[in-house]
Design a protein around this motif. Sequence first.
Motif, PDB file in Angstrom:
ATOM      1  N   VAL A 143       0.846  -1.199   0.000  1.00 45.18           N
ATOM      2  CA  VAL A 143       0.000   0.000   0.000  1.00 45.18           C
ATOM      3  C   VAL A 143       0.879   1.247   0.000  1.00 45.18           C
ATOM      4  N   ARG A 144       1.912   1.248   0.851  1.00 43.40           N
ATOM      5  CA  ARG A 144       2.812   2.415   0.938  1.00 43.40           C
ATOM      6  C   ARG A 144       3.484   2.684  -0.405  1.00 43.40           C
ATOM      7  N   ARG A 145       3.717   1.636  -1.170  1.00 46.91           N
ATOM      8  CA  ARG A 145       4.360   1.816  -2.480  1.00 46.91           C
ATOM      9  C   ARG A 145       3.358   2.196  -3.566  1.00 46.91           C
ATOM     10  N   GLY A 146       2.102   2.410  -3.163  1.00 47.83           N
ATOM     11  CA  GLY A 146       1.138   2.936  -4.121  1.00 47.83           C
ATOM     12  C   GLY A 146       0.259   1.900  -4.798  1.00 47.83           C
ATOM     13  N   HIS A 147       0.389   0.631  -4.404  1.00 46.99           N
ATOM     14  CA  HIS A 147      -0.488  -0.378  -4.994  1.00 46.99           C
ATOM     15  C   HIS A 147      -1.891  -0.284  -4.382  1.00 46.99           C
ATOM     16  N   ASP A 148      -2.860  -0.749  -5.136  1.00 46.43           N
ATOM     17  CA  ASP A 148      -4.247  -0.805  -4.673  1.00 46.43           C
ATOM     18  C   ASP A 148      -4.473  -2.226  -4.139  1.00 46.43           C
ATOM     19  N   VAL A 149      -4.430  -2.382  -2.816  1.00 49.73           N
ATOM     20  CA  VAL A 149      -4.391  -3.713  -2.222  1.00 49.73           C
ATOM     21  C   VAL A 149      -5.661  -4.024  -1.437  1.00 49.73           C
ATOM     22  N   THR A 150      -6.196  -5.223  -1.629  1.00 51.48           N
ATOM     23  CA  THR A 150      -7.320  -5.721  -0.836  1.00 51.48           C
ATOM     24  C   THR A 150      -6.827  -6.916  -0.030  1.00 51.48           C
ATOM     25  N   LEU A 151      -7.060  -6.870   1.266  1.00 55.71           N
ATOM     26  CA  LEU A 151      -6.641  -7.974   2.140  1.00 55.71           C
ATOM     27  C   LEU A 151      -7.870  -8.794   2.529  1.00 55.71           C
ATOM     28  N   PHE A 152      -7.887 -10.073   2.146  1.00 56.57           N
ATOM     29  CA  PHE A 152      -8.918 -11.010   2.589  1.00 56.57           C
ATOM     30  C   PHE A 152      -8.415 -11.654   3.876  1.00 56.57           C
TER      31      PHE A 152
END
Lengths: 357, 357
Positions: free
Chosen positions: B33-42
């Motif tokens: 996330v800090r590197r700018g990715h759009d992340v979803t955590l299941f």
Amino acid sequence: MRIAQVAPLWERVPPPGYGGIELVVGHLTDELVRRGHDVTLFASGDSQTLAQLESIAPRALRLDPSVKEPGVYDLMQLQRVCQRAQDFDLIHFHTGFTALPFADFAKTPIVHTIHGIFTADSRKIYQQHRDQNFISISDAQRETDLGLNYISTVYNGMAIEEYPFKAKPHNAPYLAFLGRLSPEKGPHHAIAIAKKTGWKLKMAGKIDRVDLEFYEQEIKPHLDGDQIEYLGETTHEQKVELLGNAAVTLFPITWREPFGLVMIESMCTGTPVLAMNLGSVPEVIAHGKTGFVCNNVDEMVEALPKALQLDRQTCRDYVVSRFSVNRMVDDYELAYQKAIAESMNRNGRVSSGQLVA
Amino acid sequence: MRIAQVAPLWERVPPPGYGGIELVVGHLTDELVRRGHDVTLFASGDSQTLAQLESIAPRALRLDPSVKEPGVYDLMQLQRVCQRAQDFDLIHFHTGFTALPFADFAKTPIVHTIHGIFTADSRKIYQQHRDQNFISISDAQRETDLGLNYISTVYNGMAIEEYPFKAKPHNAPYLAFLGRLSPEKGPHHAIAIAKKTGWKLKMAGKIDRVDLEFYEQEIKPHLDGDQIEYLGETTHEQKVELLGNAAVTLFPITWREPFGLVMIESMCTGTPVLAMNLGSVPEVIAHGKTGFVCNNVDEMVEALPKALQLDRQTCRDYVVSRFSVNRMVDDYELAYQKAIAESMNRNGRVSSGQLVA
């Protein structure tokens, strides 16, 4: 019709001893083949069937000491079914909740027979897939608040010819108990009834690991090798012998039994059944004709003399008319046609929607 | 990049105490996330993350006494991931073999990090899906005869800043043991080493139900509240305190450890590690610099005086250069790009094949 039957891998089809689900799957599968359907049975490799057998495990997981994680094999079998889904007109799952997410990926019409009960956990995943096609094995088994799309109730059927009628038991009279030696099946109640009435009791059935403590504490101390006897797991022949020669079979359950195959097995040999009023019991027993539906152990003790007076031929005829394999397979064929028709309707609706858009 | 991270539901992310997989998933997710990715955590609903949290269970299954069949929730989560697969450029599973059949249904590129070991059962299902993209957490963890398509080894990374360097432990000196109190982790060896050397031993870690008998027989009788002490499960602060103030940390495993996070946690605080030569150990410890790789308990006893002489700053620097979250996430980003490129190649090949046909 090209039909896939998907059985649990824990026990083979049909089971060597106890194993209600696999017995029903075996009868259903073979009769569908006899009626000309092209049937594939997904089951353990030691299964015996008239259908084509497709297997990812060489033998019943229960009997394979090398198997520590049975869930691995359940997934492998479901994967295999999905890979072959396009080969079938209908897929019939008997494997419980694990099949639900896989069913969403297959375009083939699917029905699930729910053979067991719902647990606090499994309710959630059933609810999430409530629109799939479900078949209950008794009306009592349905939990209406889950809102499942039940397309039919199909009572289990049995091979009548494998349970010869005993007009008159030839041995010294006794009470019979058949089933897992677990608290739900009430073998401890059976012992209490024998002790209160002075009758001899013969018990048979498997002991699951989880029930070992119950067996050690509640059952084993009462086994005297004389009045109260435990025969272990039985073959089919031993089962027929045990039930057919009994004066009365006890079904003193403590849970909401979803079906209770033992009741019809017993009645088929001519032996009436004393059963606890829970779950499917009032749907399976003709109260006052083929047995008695009781509310507690005392009522069962009280009903025993009346049960001894019941006509054994009436018990037999009742099963022939309501619980034969033929009647079961008639009902399943109707359910399959219903599922296929609904699937075509649904696809039809989607198509017309796309045309409009 | 739109990335899905799929964590086990048994423990929350990050875990309150012990829980190696969930800790790694937490660091990886937040850094992406800090590197700018759009992340979803299941993950379980009580997880704490910088990503968007998608959850089908309100809290970690381990802590929910109403949960009897955790497999239900694993399936529900996998189903949810599949439903949302098209929302992601890449899906990263940390959930073991259960994800394998589902991964076949998703068109999104997928990688699996295998965090544990292979069992006789799980080997079969991994082999069946060997062409999927796998990441090992050490070279030692790979079992080459399975023929899995490993695209990378990515060593676990940790948040260096959460393990402050202790130039000199301030308390009375002791040996530390951290990990599940199970035979595999060797807490009984730690006790033997303490007794042979006369050193004080402080132990911490959870006790799984399956290990209760081991704990009662092999550990509890030795807890004297003085020389041998068990602190229970620790918070992060307690863990850092325990490791940082130890003279040496013991890692006397009896199994092929796939990674062994505790070793880098210890070295990060400056505390060298005495470890058994199994699994990943020689890849994680710089023998003679940040600890000693030993072949049995006697060698560990013998190496202890030498371990006390090792430079604590060297231990710290070694972890910073090899086992930081940044280095781990660099490696995972490369692995993701590799998986995506391979997926495009594969689809490309299929397309040209179709054009030729």
